[in-house]
Scaffold this motif. Structure first.
Motif, mmCIF file in Angstrom:
data_model
loop_
_atom_site.group_PDB
_atom_site.id
_atom_site.type_symbol
_atom_site.label_atom_id
_atom_site.label_comp_id
_atom_site.label_asym_id
_atom_site.label_seq_id
_atom_site.Cartn_x
_atom_site.Cartn_y
_atom_site.Cartn_z
ATOM 1 N N GLU A 30 34.455 49.592 41.386
ATOM 2 C CA GLU A 30 34.679 49.006 42.716
ATOM 3 C C GLU A 30 33.813 47.758 42.925
ATOM 4 O O GLU A 30 34.264 46.759 43.479
ATOM 5 N N LYS A 33 35.332 44.913 40.926
ATOM 6 C CA LYS A 33 36.527 44.401 41.615
ATOM 7 C C LYS A 33 36.125 43.498 42.789
ATOM 8 O O LYS A 33 36.713 42.447 43.005
ATOM 9 N N TYR A 36 35.117 40.137 41.697
ATOM 10 C CA TYR A 36 36.254 39.322 41.231
ATOM 11 C C TYR A 36 37.249 39.029 42.356
ATOM 12 O O TYR A 36 38.362 38.597 42.096
ATOM 13 N N ARG A 37 36.830 39.257 43.616
ATOM 14 C CA ARG A 37 37.793 39.140 44.723
ATOM 15 C C ARG A 37 38.378 37.732 44.853
ATOM 16 O O ARG A 37 39.495 37.560 45.345
ATOM 17 N N ILE A 40 41.152 37.752 41.990
ATOM 18 C CA ILE A 40 42.229 38.750 42.061
ATOM 19 C C ILE A 40 42.494 39.084 43.526
ATOM 20 O O ILE A 40 41.578 39.481 44.254
ATOM 21 N N LYS A 42 43.941 40.947 47.030
ATOM 22 C CA LYS A 42 43.696 42.315 47.524
ATOM 23 C C LYS A 42 44.723 43.317 46.993
ATOM 24 O O LYS A 42 44.371 44.409 46.555
ATOM 25 N N ARG A 45 44.069 44.061 43.423
ATOM 26 C CA ARG A 45 42.825 44.830 43.279
ATOM 27 C C ARG A 45 43.056 46.307 43.591
ATOM 28 O O ARG A 45 42.492 47.182 42.944
ATOM 29 N N GLU A 46 43.893 46.582 44.575
ATOM 30 C CA GLU A 46 44.155 47.973 44.974
ATOM 31 C C GLU A 46 44.869 48.756 43.868
ATOM 32 O O GLU A 46 44.757 49.974 43.791
ATOM 33 N N LEU A 54 41.527 46.381 34.904
ATOM 34 C CA LEU A 54 40.852 45.174 35.384
ATOM 35 C C LEU A 54 40.801 44.127 34.268
ATOM 36 O O LEU A 54 41.119 42.955 34.477
#
Length: 199
Positions: A30, A33, A36-37, A40, A42, A45-46, A54
């Motif tokens: 998490e 992720k 890397y927001r 990538i 949302k 990512r989910e 990933l």
């Protein structure tokens, strides 16, 4: 077409990524992720529920590859998984330069230069590493491998530089980098030893 060497390198890299994925906790995933927001979205990512997923997304977007590991190494360090960052930086894909080596005479000159530099640079080795173009991530990894052995650290530093330069590695470059760091005494010693050996 990929050469056999490149295919082997790719398989080895995949094995390293699989090992890293297996050692990531869900909390660490998490955090990765989150880091890397910006790369990538949302929704994507989910959908990511494992390290491998990933890494697949990052590879597809050109953010990760056998010769493109620095960004992931940095983020692994940010989540305090220095051990996994080290696994990644220890993997070095043979790129354009690294398939070949300098000729025998140049290798001998580089070996002499390495020996003199290792004996003389000491605790200021990071400055030299940066001047030679090595990343901070790589320098951190080298520093952690030999925390108390300065000579070994410098040898490892120069080994990493030689690997990155491949056939283009030259003792002259090391001397120039030493002078750029104001390590003139060490540069003089390298030149003196080379001259004494007939180079």
């Amino acid at each position: 077409m990929f050469s056999l060497c490149e295919r082997m390198s790719s398989l080895q890299f995949d094995a390293v990524l699989l090992e890293i994925s297996n050692q990531l906790s869900s909390d660490e995933l998490e955090k990765l992720k989150f880091l890397y927001r910006e790369k990538i979205g949302k929704k994507d990512r989910e959908k990511i529920n494992s390290g491998i997923k990933l890494f697949q997304v990052l590879t597809e977007r050109g953010e990760l590859g056998a010769a493109e590991t620095e960004a992931l190494s940095e983020r692994l360090q940010q989540i305090q998984r220095h051990d996994l960052a080290d696994k990644l930086t220890a993997f070095e894909s043979p790129s354009g330069n690294t398939d070949s080596e300098p000729d025998q005479a140049e290798k001998a000159k580089l070996d002499i230069a390495t020996e003199v530099i290792a004996e003389n640079v000491g605790r200021h080795w990071r400055k030299l590493g940066r001047k030679l173009g090595l990343s901070d991530v790589k320098l951190e990894s080298i520093g952690r491998r030999y925390p108390t052995e300065l000579e070994e650290t410098v040898v490892e530093l120069l080994k990493a530089w030689r690997k990155s330069r491949g056939a283009q590695a030259r003792a002259k470059e090391l001397i120039e980098a030493l002078r750029a760091c104001d390590y003139n005494l060490t540069a003089d010693k390298v030149e003196g030893k080379l001259a004494a050996q007939g180079y």
